[in-house]
Design a protein around this motif. Structure first.
Motif, PDB file in Angstrom:
ATOM      1  N   THR A  21       0.828  -1.213   0.000  1.00  0.00           N
ATOM      2  CA  THR A  21       0.000   0.000   0.000  1.00  0.00           C
ATOM      3  C   THR A  21       0.861   1.262   0.000  1.00  0.00           C
ATOM      4  N   LYS A  22       2.007   1.218   0.664  1.00  0.00           N
ATOM      5  CA  LYS A  22       2.937   2.351   0.626  1.00  0.00           C
ATOM      6  C   LYS A  22       3.438   2.592  -0.791  1.00  0.00           C
ATOM      7  N   MET A  24       2.005   1.634  -3.604  1.00  0.00           N
ATOM      8  CA  MET A  24       0.901   2.085  -4.444  1.00  0.00           C
ATOM      9  C   MET A  24       0.569   3.548  -4.186  1.00  0.00           C
ATOM     10  N   LYS A  25       0.704   3.977  -2.955  1.00  0.00           N
ATOM     11  CA  LYS A  25       0.475   5.387  -2.627  1.00  0.00           C
ATOM     12  C   LYS A  25       1.494   6.273  -3.339  1.00  0.00           C
ATOM     13  N   LEU A  88      -9.141  -0.449  -6.187  1.00  0.00           N
ATOM     14  CA  LEU A  88      -8.329   0.014  -5.052  1.00  0.00           C
ATOM     15  C   LEU A  88      -8.269   1.540  -4.992  1.00  0.00           C
ATOM     16  N   CYS A  89      -9.400   2.187  -5.263  1.00  0.00           N
ATOM     17  CA  CYS A  89      -9.453   3.650  -5.188  1.00  0.00           C
ATOM     18  C   CYS A  89     -10.713   4.096  -4.438  1.00  0.00           C
ATOM     19  N   ARG A 244      -7.146   7.016  -5.308  1.00  0.00           N
ATOM     20  CA  ARG A 244      -6.290   5.868  -4.980  1.00  0.00           C
ATOM     21  C   ARG A 244      -5.215   6.263  -3.969  1.00  0.00           C
ATOM     22  N   MET A 248      -4.984   4.391  -0.431  1.00  0.00           N
ATOM     23  CA  MET A 248      -3.773   3.676  -0.031  1.00  0.00           C
ATOM     24  C   MET A 248      -3.148   4.290   1.217  1.00  0.00           C
ATOM     25  N   SER A 249      -3.289   5.599   1.381  1.00  0.00           N
ATOM     26  CA  SER A 249      -2.794   6.243   2.596  1.00  0.00           C
ATOM     27  C   SER A 249      -3.561   5.742   3.819  1.00  0.00           C
ATOM     28  N   ALA A 251      -5.197   2.896   3.990  1.00  0.00           N
ATOM     29  CA  ALA A 251      -4.875   1.478   4.169  1.00  0.00           C
ATOM     30  C   ALA A 251      -3.539   1.296   4.882  1.00  0.00           C
ATOM     31  N   THR A 252      -2.566   2.150   4.550  1.00  0.00           N
ATOM     32  CA  THR A 252      -1.260   2.089   5.210  1.00  0.00           C
ATOM     33  C   THR A 252      -1.393   2.431   6.689  1.00  0.00           C
TER      34      THR A 252
END
Length: 291
Positions: A21-22, A24-25, A88-89, A244, A248-249, A251-252
């Motif tokens: 996730t990092k 992807m961010k 994933l967004c 996204r 992802m932020s 999720a991290t």
């Protein structure tokens, strides 16, 4: 209580997910910068072109019949639903799908509705429905550039002129900032007539046009519509990367909180295991002393 092996495996799994996730961010942030630059550069041009067009067309005093502004009884509607190719967004894609279905079921209830999905998520959703589809351009986001978008816009415009559709509506996410994307339902065709107040009409700028006002309108209107369509694509593209990046932020951050709890469970489990081993050793020693 879970054993140490299970907790350790869970910690390793969450750590791996956090690294993904990092990454992807960071990728989304890099893509967002480029997409944001495109839409911020396009907006002033698009807005100024629309303003000039409205000014000139309103000054024509009805002498020019703009084919793209002809209003007909609305019986056949084309809904252009713009989503992304990937997930994933967050709620980015589901918001467009919900807005599209709401418009179809309520605003266009009883009409003949055709859907043009742009983005694989919209295509995957609407191909399972009973609506007629125009699916030739759903892969526009594989390479966001003006030429393929121009072809899609020209097909829509030609269908409107031929009478295939009486109204065309764009539904997409408008980019505001990284954390905010607004679902917009915008009438693409026929061109909405702008009603000017008396004060605005008096303050309207007068343009000197060559060779004629009619010729300028004939050339400007199609280009303006293509740019409007392209702007919607750019807005959606920037909104996707912003959504996204935000997802992802979060999720991290959630993975970090979960790791904190899992490490606490791991330490408690390890301490309990050590305590049990000590108790077993003490009990064994006491038993030997008793013998």
């Amino acid at each position: 209580m879970a054993n140490l092996k299970e907790v350790k495996e869970r910690i390793n799994s969450v750590s791996s997910t956090q690294q993904i996730t990092k990454a992807m961010k960071m990728v989304a942030a890099a893509k967002l910068r480029r997409a944001q630059d495109k839409i911020t550069q396009m907006r002033p041009y698009s807005q100024k072109l629309s303003a000039i067009l409205n000014n000139i067309s309103s000054g024509a005093e009805g002498s020019t019949d703009i084919v793209y502004a002809r209003e007909r009884p609305v019986e056949r509607v084309l809904v252009v639903a713009i989503t992304s190719d990937k997930g994933l967004c967050g709620a980015f894609n589901s918001n467009i799908v919900k807005a599209s279905m709401l418009a179809i079921n309520e605003k266009f209830s009883g009409k003949q509705v055709t859907v043009m999905p742009i983005g694989k998520k919209a295509f995957d959703f609407f191909k399972k429905k009973d609506f007629p589809l125009i699916s030739d351009h759903y892969q526009l986001f594989e390479e966001v550039s003006f030429e393929p978008v121009k072809k899609a816009a020209e097909e829509v415009m030609e269908a409107f002129v031929e009478g295939t559709f009486d109204q065309v509506v764009l539904i997409y996410n408008e980019f505001k900032n990284v954390a905010t994307q607004l679902v917009v339902q915008e009438q693409f065709l026929p061109i909405a007539r702008v009603e000017q107040a008396e004060g605005d009409a008096q303050n309207r700028q007068e343009y000197i046009v060559e060779p004629s006002r009619e010729y300028i309108i004939e050339e400007l209107v199609p280009n303006s519509l293509k740019i409007q369509f392209y702007k919607a694509i750019l807005d959606s593209n920037a909104s996707e990367h912003g959504a996204r990046m935000t997802a992802m932020s979060k999720a991290t951050d959630n993975a970090a909180e979960l790791l904190k709890d899992l490490k606490l469970v791991y330490n408690r489990t390890r301490q309990a295991a050590i305590t049990n081993e000590i108790l077993e050793i003490v009990a064994g020693a006491n038993a030997l002393e008793g013998n």
